[in-house]
Write a protein that holds these residues in place. Structure first.
Motif, mmCIF file in Angstrom:
data_model
loop_
_atom_site.group_PDB
_atom_site.id
_atom_site.type_symbol
_atom_site.label_atom_id
_atom_site.label_comp_id
_atom_site.label_asym_id
_atom_site.label_seq_id
_atom_site.Cartn_x
_atom_site.Cartn_y
_atom_site.Cartn_z
ATOM 1 N N GLN A 94 0.832 -1.201 0.000
ATOM 2 C CA GLN A 94 0.000 0.000 0.000
ATOM 3 C C GLN A 94 0.870 1.257 0.000
ATOM 4 N N GLU A 95 1.897 1.266 0.826
ATOM 5 C CA GLU A 95 2.789 2.425 0.916
ATOM 6 C C GLU A 95 3.584 2.608 -0.372
ATOM 7 N N LEU A 96 4.031 1.512 -0.955
ATOM 8 C CA LEU A 96 4.757 1.586 -2.222
ATOM 9 C C LEU A 96 3.832 2.053 -3.349
ATOM 10 N N ALA A 97 2.604 1.576 -3.349
ATOM 11 C CA ALA A 97 1.646 2.000 -4.370
ATOM 12 C C ALA A 97 1.389 3.503 -4.270
ATOM 13 N N ALA A 98 1.346 4.033 -3.052
ATOM 14 C CA ALA A 98 1.146 5.478 -2.877
ATOM 15 C C ALA A 98 2.302 6.262 -3.488
ATOM 16 N N LEU A 99 3.521 5.777 -3.295
ATOM 17 C CA LEU A 99 4.679 6.447 -3.910
ATOM 18 C C LEU A 99 4.613 6.346 -5.429
ATOM 19 N N ALA A 100 4.283 5.158 -5.938
ATOM 20 C CA ALA A 100 4.176 4.974 -7.390
ATOM 21 C C ALA A 100 3.093 5.886 -7.960
ATOM 22 N N ASP A 101 1.966 5.999 -7.268
ATOM 23 C CA ASP A 101 0.878 6.870 -7.726
ATOM 24 C C ASP A 101 1.311 8.333 -7.747
ATOM 25 N N ALA A 102 2.277 8.684 -6.892
ATOM 26 C CA ALA A 102 2.802 10.050 -6.845
ATOM 27 C C ALA A 102 3.883 10.278 -7.905
ATOM 28 N N GLY A 103 4.156 9.246 -8.713
ATOM 29 C CA GLY A 103 5.119 9.400 -9.801
ATOM 30 C C GLY A 103 6.526 8.949 -9.492
ATOM 31 N N VAL A 104 6.731 8.294 -8.361
ATOM 32 C CA VAL A 104 8.070 7.811 -8.003
ATOM 33 C C VAL A 104 8.304 6.462 -8.683
ATOM 34 N N PRO A 105 9.349 6.331 -9.501
ATOM 35 C CA PRO A 105 9.644 5.034 -10.103
ATOM 36 C C PRO A 105 10.104 4.028 -9.038
ATOM 37 N N LEU A 106 9.519 2.852 -9.073
ATOM 38 C CA LEU A 106 9.924 1.735 -8.221
ATOM 39 C C LEU A 106 10.490 0.684 -9.158
ATOM 40 N N ILE A 107 11.782 0.383 -9.009
ATOM 41 C CA ILE A 107 12.457 -0.488 -9.972
ATOM 42 C C ILE A 107 13.041 -1.694 -9.252
ATOM 43 N N ALA A 108 12.589 -2.870 -9.645
ATOM 44 C CA ALA A 108 13.051 -4.117 -9.038
ATOM 45 C C ALA A 108 13.942 -4.877 -10.015
ATOM 46 N N CYS A 109 15.004 -5.446 -9.499
ATOM 47 C CA CYS A 109 15.983 -6.185 -10.289
ATOM 48 C C CYS A 109 15.396 -7.515 -10.784
ATOM 49 N N ARG A 110 15.380 -7.674 -12.093
ATOM 50 C CA ARG A 110 14.847 -8.900 -12.701
ATOM 51 C C ARG A 110 15.639 -10.138 -12.271
ATOM 52 N N THR A 111 16.958 -10.037 -12.249
ATOM 53 C CA THR A 111 17.790 -11.175 -11.853
ATOM 54 C C THR A 111 17.422 -11.642 -10.448
ATOM 55 N N CYS A 112 17.210 -10.700 -9.548
ATOM 56 C CA CYS A 112 16.867 -11.022 -8.158
ATOM 57 C C CYS A 112 15.468 -11.617 -8.071
ATOM 58 N N LEU A 113 14.522 -11.039 -8.810
ATOM 59 C CA LEU A 113 13.172 -11.594 -8.836
ATOM 60 C C LEU A 113 13.183 -13.023 -9.353
ATOM 61 N N ASP A 114 13.937 -13.255 -10.427
ATOM 62 C CA ASP A 114 14.062 -14.609 -10.970
ATOM 63 C C ASP A 114 14.662 -15.556 -9.942
ATOM 64 N N TYR A 115 15.694 -15.103 -9.271
ATOM 65 C CA TYR A 115 16.385 -15.930 -8.277
ATOM 66 C C TYR A 115 15.429 -16.392 -7.178
ATOM 67 N N TYR A 116 14.572 -15.477 -6.717
ATOM 68 C CA TYR A 116 13.628 -15.806 -5.646
ATOM 69 C C TYR A 116 12.304 -16.367 -6.173
ATOM 70 N N LEU A 129 10.020 -14.803 -7.965
ATOM 71 C CA LEU A 129 8.979 -13.802 -7.718
ATOM 72 C C LEU A 129 8.571 -12.997 -8.950
ATOM 73 N N THR A 130 9.132 -13.297 -10.090
ATOM 74 C CA THR A 130 8.890 -12.471 -11.272
ATOM 75 C C THR A 130 7.401 -12.325 -11.573
ATOM 76 N N GLY A 131 6.645 -13.388 -11.457
ATOM 77 C CA GLY A 131 5.209 -13.332 -11.731
ATOM 78 C C GLY A 131 4.381 -12.803 -10.579
ATOM 79 N N GLN A 132 5.024 -12.446 -9.482
ATOM 80 C CA GLN A 132 4.285 -11.997 -8.301
ATOM 81 C C GLN A 132 4.479 -10.513 -7.986
ATOM 82 N N VAL A 133 5.120 -9.791 -8.893
ATOM 83 C CA VAL A 133 5.333 -8.354 -8.672
ATOM 84 C C VAL A 133 3.981 -7.657 -8.689
ATOM 85 N N ARG A 134 3.707 -6.878 -7.647
ATOM 86 C CA ARG A 134 2.418 -6.202 -7.510
ATOM 87 C C ARG A 134 2.513 -4.688 -7.604
#
Length: 116
Positions: free
Chosen positions: A64-86, A88-93
Motif C-alpha cells: 500500500q505504501e509503495l503504491a502510494a509512492l508509485a501513484d505520486a510518480g516515483v519510479p519503483l524499480i526491481a531487479c529482474r535477476t533477483c526476482l528470478d532468483y527468488y 517472484l517475477t510473476g508476483q510483482v504487484r
C-alpha cells in the motif's frame, strides 16, 4: 515545499529495514515509506535488489505504501535477476521490473543514494 528527497535514490537490498527480526524489519519499512508519503517527499527512485525485491511482490507488508509512492510518480524499480532468483517475477504487484543497468543509471543520476 523543499523536498530533500527529490534527487535521492533509495535502495532496499533487504526485505525491510535493518537487521532485526522479520516482523520488525517489515514494520520499519512500512513506517519509513508511509512517512515519506505523509511528508510529501518524492524520491527520484526507489530501487530494489537482492532480498529487497520481496517488498514489491505479493505478500509484501508495504504494498500500500509503495503504491502510494508509485501513484505520486516515483519510479519503483526491481531487479529482474533477483526476482528470478527468488521465483517472484510473476508476483510483482507494484513498480516495474528493471535490470541492473537501469538501477545503476538511476544511482548515477541521483544526487545521493541512500541504502535503508
Amino acid at each position: 515545499m523543499n523536498d530533500p528527497f527529490s534527487g535521492t535514490a533509495i535502495v532496499f537490498n533487504n526485505d525491510g529495514l535493518g537487521h532485526a527480526d522479520e516482523a520488525l524489519r517489515h514494520k520499519l519499512a512500512t513506517n519509513y515509506l508511509r512517512t515519506l508519503t505523509e511528508l510529501g517527499y518524492r524520491p527520484r527512485a526507489v530501487l530494489f535488489y537482492a532480498a529487497g525485491v520481496r517488498l514489491v511482490a505479493e505478500g509484501s507488508p508495504c504494498l500500500q505504501e509503495l503504491a502510494a509512492l508509485a501513484d505520486a510518480g516515483v519510479p519503483l524499480i526491481a531487479c529482474r535477476t533477483c526476482l528470478d532468483y527468488y521465483g517472484l517475477t510473476g508476483q510483482v504487484r507494484v513498480g516495474e521490473i528493471g535490470n541492473m543497468l537501469r538501477i545503476v543509471e538511476e544511482q548515477g543520476q541521483a544526487q545521493k543514494v541512500v541504502t535503508v
